[in-house]
Design a protein around this motif. Structure first.
Motif, PDB file in Angstrom:
ATOM      1  N   PRO A  54       0.829  -1.206   0.000  1.00 44.98           N
ATOM      2  CA  PRO A  54       0.000   0.000   0.000  1.00 44.98           C
ATOM      3  C   PRO A  54       0.865   1.260   0.000  1.00 44.98           C
ATOM      4  O   PRO A  54       2.030   1.209   0.390  1.00 44.98           O
ATOM      5  CB  PRO A  54      -0.787  -0.119   1.313  1.00 44.98           C
ATOM      6  CG  PRO A  54       0.121  -0.894   2.215  1.00 44.98           C
ATOM      7  CD  PRO A  54       0.847  -1.879   1.323  1.00 44.98           C
ATOM      8  N   SER A  90      -0.312   4.584   1.154  1.00 48.10           N
ATOM      9  CA  SER A  90      -0.760   5.710   1.970  1.00 48.10           C
ATOM     10  C   SER A  90       0.448   6.304   2.685  1.00 48.10           C
ATOM     11  O   SER A  90       1.522   5.670   2.770  1.00 48.10           O
ATOM     12  CB  SER A  90      -1.794   5.251   2.994  1.00 48.10           C
ATOM     13  OG  SER A  90      -1.179   4.403   3.956  1.00 48.10           O
ATOM     14  N   ASP A 116       0.871   6.732   5.892  1.00 46.10           N
ATOM     15  CA  ASP A 116       1.209   5.871   7.030  1.00 46.10           C
ATOM     16  C   ASP A 116       1.956   4.628   6.573  1.00 46.10           C
ATOM     17  O   ASP A 116       2.937   4.209   7.193  1.00 46.10           O
ATOM     18  CB  ASP A 116      -0.056   5.470   7.789  1.00 46.10           C
ATOM     19  CG  ASP A 116      -0.577   6.579   8.704  1.00 46.10           C
ATOM     20  OD1 ASP A 116       0.246   7.416   9.124  1.00 46.10           O
ATOM     21  OD2 ASP A 116      -1.782   6.608   8.978  1.00 46.10           O
ATOM     22  N   ALA A 117       1.497   4.007   5.473  1.00 46.16           N
ATOM     23  CA  ALA A 117       2.144   2.794   4.969  1.00 46.16           C
ATOM     24  C   ALA A 117       3.575   3.085   4.522  1.00 46.16           C
ATOM     25  O   ALA A 117       4.487   2.284   4.760  1.00 46.16           O
ATOM     26  CB  ALA A 117       1.329   2.211   3.825  1.00 46.16           C
ATOM     27  N   ARG A 170       5.850   3.420   7.502  1.00 44.85           N
ATOM     28  CA  ARG A 170       6.228   2.099   8.018  1.00 44.85           C
ATOM     29  C   ARG A 170       7.281   1.456   7.125  1.00 44.85           C
ATOM     30  O   ARG A 170       8.257   0.868   7.616  1.00 44.85           O
ATOM     31  CB  ARG A 170       4.996   1.200   8.117  1.00 44.85           C
ATOM     32  CG  ARG A 170       4.022   1.590   9.224  1.00 44.85           C
ATOM     33  CD  ARG A 170       2.993   0.504   9.457  1.00 44.85           C
ATOM     34  NE  ARG A 170       2.139   0.291   8.289  1.00 44.85           N
ATOM     35  CZ  ARG A 170       0.993   0.936   8.093  1.00 44.85           C
ATOM     36  NH1 ARG A 170       0.575   1.853   8.957  1.00 44.85           N
ATOM     37  NH2 ARG A 170       0.264   0.686   7.012  1.00 44.85           N
ATOM     38  N   ARG A 171       7.110   1.573   5.821  1.00 40.61           N
ATOM     39  CA  ARG A 171       8.056   0.959   4.883  1.00 40.61           C
ATOM     40  C   ARG A 171       9.463   1.510   5.067  1.00 40.61           C
ATOM     41  O   ARG A 171      10.461   0.785   5.002  1.00 40.61           O
ATOM     42  CB  ARG A 171       7.579   1.201   3.445  1.00 40.61           C
ATOM     43  CG  ARG A 171       8.501   0.613   2.382  1.00 40.61           C
ATOM     44  CD  ARG A 171       8.041   1.013   0.983  1.00 40.61           C
ATOM     45  NE  ARG A 171       6.791   0.391   0.622  1.00 40.61           N
ATOM     46  CZ  ARG A 171       6.712  -0.814   0.056  1.00 40.61           C
ATOM     47  NH1 ARG A 171       7.814  -1.514  -0.184  1.00 40.61           N
ATOM     48  NH2 ARG A 171       5.530  -1.306  -0.273  1.00 40.61           N
TER      49      ARG A 171
END
Length: 244
Positions: free
Chosen positions: A130, A132, A134-135, A138-139
């Protein structure tokens, strides 16, 4: 090179009827933050805030009482962004709202040639998603724990870090300054060093022992004048060992 990473929060999703109620941005020069920011909460002049939108950004009508209108902050925004590229996540949404707000004041729309959409960059780089904000945080290991609600300035700060990763990460760079004294050909050269931490554990070898032995055996058949042996003087010993 000057770039402005920016974000908006709005009363809803329809740029024709809804209004911008928060606008934030951070400045990058040569892909490094300068510390200069722009941030305003904006009075929507009687336009109600959609309940779904408020659930996302947490801004209520009461929060906007006494805040400036878009007309009152427009010149400050135009000065802050003058001459810069504009970077946003899902930029079509944010630019659409800005163009309507600017149009109400008689300003021309934003030139699409200066707009970069990080969502499009992310989809090309990570087609399985994903993607987004936020994603992507995290990545790339970016701390977004402060982001309990959407906020224009905080989201711009996070997006600036994401953007740097999307275009290649924090690499060492040379910055040329024509305004200073002469260093090389009339330009000052300033080295910016980025310390890259060591990998906590080395990568596993990609070749098996059987593959190494097969390669050594093949090299042994090339003869003493083989170009490979000139480039790799240790090969004869390896080849002999592989054949014994």
């Amino acid at each position: 090179m000057r770039e402005i990473i920016f974000d908006t929060e709005t009363t809803g999703l329809d740029s024709r009827d809804d209004r911008v109620i928060e606008l934030g941005g951070v400045e990058l020069v040569n892909r490094f933050p300068t510390g200069k920011t722009f941030h305003h909460y904006i009075n929507p002049q009687g336009r109600a805030i959609n309940a779904e939108a408020q659930a996302v950004h947490g801004i209520s009508a009461a929060d906007l009482q006494g805040k400036p209108t878009f007309a009152e902050i427009a010149e400050e925004w135009l000065k802050f962004t003058d001459g810069a590229k504009l970077i946003a996540h899902n930029a079509t949404f944010d630019i659409g709202f800005l163009n309507v707000e600017l149009g109400r004041l008689g300003h021309p729309p934003v030139d699409n040639g200066v707009v970069v959409d990080t969502l499009a960059l992310a989809r090309r780089k990570h087609p399985m998603g994903p993607n987004s904000l936020d994603a992507l945080c995290r990545r790339y290991g970016i701390d977004n724990t402060r982001r309990t609600k959407h906020g224009a300035l905080l989201d711009s700060e996070l997006l600036a870090e994401v953007y740097i990763e999307l275009i290649g990460g924090k690499q060492a760079a040379l910055i040329l300054d024509n305004a200073g004294g002469a260093a090389q050909g009339g330009e000052n050269v300033r080295q910016i060093e980025i310390v890259i931490p060591e990998r906590p554990a080395p990568l596993l070898p990609r070749l098996s022992e059987a593959e190494r032995a097969a390669h050594a055996a093949m090299v042994a058949t090339l003869g003493e004048k083989a170009l490979w042996l000139k480039l790799n003087p240790q090969e004869p010993a390896d080849a002999t060992a592989a054949q014994s």
